[in-house]
Design a protein around this motif. Structure first.
Motif, short mmCIF file in Angstrom:
data_model
loop_
_atom_site.label_atom_id
_atom_site.label_comp_id
_atom_site.label_asym_id
_atom_site.label_seq_id
_atom_site.Cartn_x
_atom_site.Cartn_y
_atom_site.Cartn_z
N VAL A 18 32.13 -4.98 12.90
CA VAL A 18 31.26 -4.22 13.18
C VAL A 18 31.82 -2.94 12.31
O VAL A 18 32.76 -2.14 13.16
N TYR A 19 31.46 -2.41 11.50
CA TYR A 19 30.67 -1.49 11.21
C TYR A 19 29.59 -0.06 11.29
O TYR A 19 28.77 -0.91 11.57
N LYS A 20 30.34 1.26 11.37
CA LYS A 20 29.04 2.24 12.26
C LYS A 20 29.45 3.88 11.07
O LYS A 20 30.30 4.25 10.74
N LEU A 21 27.78 3.49 10.83
CA LEU A 21 27.47 4.70 10.59
C LEU A 21 27.08 5.70 11.22
O LEU A 21 25.63 5.65 11.54
N ASP A 22 27.16 6.56 10.98
CA ASP A 22 26.79 8.44 11.96
C ASP A 22 25.90 9.04 11.65
O ASP A 22 26.51 9.26 10.25
N THR A 23 24.37 8.31 12.27
CA THR A 23 23.82 9.09 11.17
C THR A 23 23.24 10.76 11.57
O THR A 23 22.70 11.21 10.61
N SER A 24 23.98 10.98 12.33
CA SER A 24 24.56 12.27 12.99
C SER A 24 25.44 13.65 12.41
O SER A 24 25.40 14.26 12.17
N ALA A 25 26.07 12.30 11.27
CA ALA A 25 27.17 13.41 10.63
C ALA A 25 26.35 14.38 9.21
O ALA A 25 25.71 14.11 9.37
N LYS A 26 27.51 15.00 9.36
CA LYS A 26 26.47 16.15 8.67
C LYS A 26 27.15 16.18 7.11
O LYS A 26 25.95 16.27 6.47
N ASN A 27 27.59 14.84 6.85
CA ASN A 27 27.84 14.24 5.33
C ASN A 27 26.85 13.46 5.05
O ASN A 27 27.14 12.18 4.45
N PHE A 28 26.12 12.54 6.13
CA PHE A 28 25.33 12.17 6.42
C PHE A 28 24.50 12.37 5.26
O PHE A 28 23.63 12.67 5.23
#
Length: 137
Positions: A84-94
């Motif tokens: 399972v992979y996670k993209l953090d949508t709250s990250a500044k560089n998202f």
């Protein structure tokens, strides 16, 4: 950093102390990832040493399933894998375009495993290396 009066969370702080009760390089911010990026920039400027790029394993493949979570994340698995992979949508560089990834998209990225329980490991995706050929112009 915690509020002294009510112990509530205020900010993220990264600090490199010099060992003589003196603060050295530091960064303060609202989220961990952007604060760490700022800290690394300041550390590089002060020491001249470049902070290493993401060291995770490079993944190339096709997204098989994707789930949007309530806590600022996109979780997905690749074809022929149960990682399972996670993209953090709250990250500044998202980048907002990343919210449009879908099943069948061909992607490449670096990922670091952050936890492993019951044969289910989750890995954070480095947004600096994330590429989606399906969304590319």
């Amino acid at each position: 950093m915690l509020d002294r009066d009510n112990n509530s969370f205020m900010k993220f702080v990264y600090l490199l102390a010099d060992g003589n009760n003196q603060s050295g390089t530091y960064a303060i911010g609202d989220d961990a990832q952007s604060t760490l990026a700022l800290f690394n920039q300041r550390l590089e400027a002060k020491t001249g040493v470049t902070v290493a790029a993401p060291t995770g394993k490079t993944i190339n493949g096709t997204i098989n399933r994707i789930v949007r979570t309530n806590n600022n994340g996109l979780l997905f698995i690749m074809k022929n894998s149960n990682q399972v992979y996670k993209l953090d949508t709250s990250a500044k560089n998202f980048k907002p375009i990343y919210q449009f990834i879908a099943e069948g998209d061909k992607v490449s990225f670096k990922a670091e495993t952050i936890n492993s329980k019951n044969d289910l490991a989750t890995a954070n995706v480095s947004l600096d290396t994330f590429k989606d050929q399906s969304l590319a112009k």
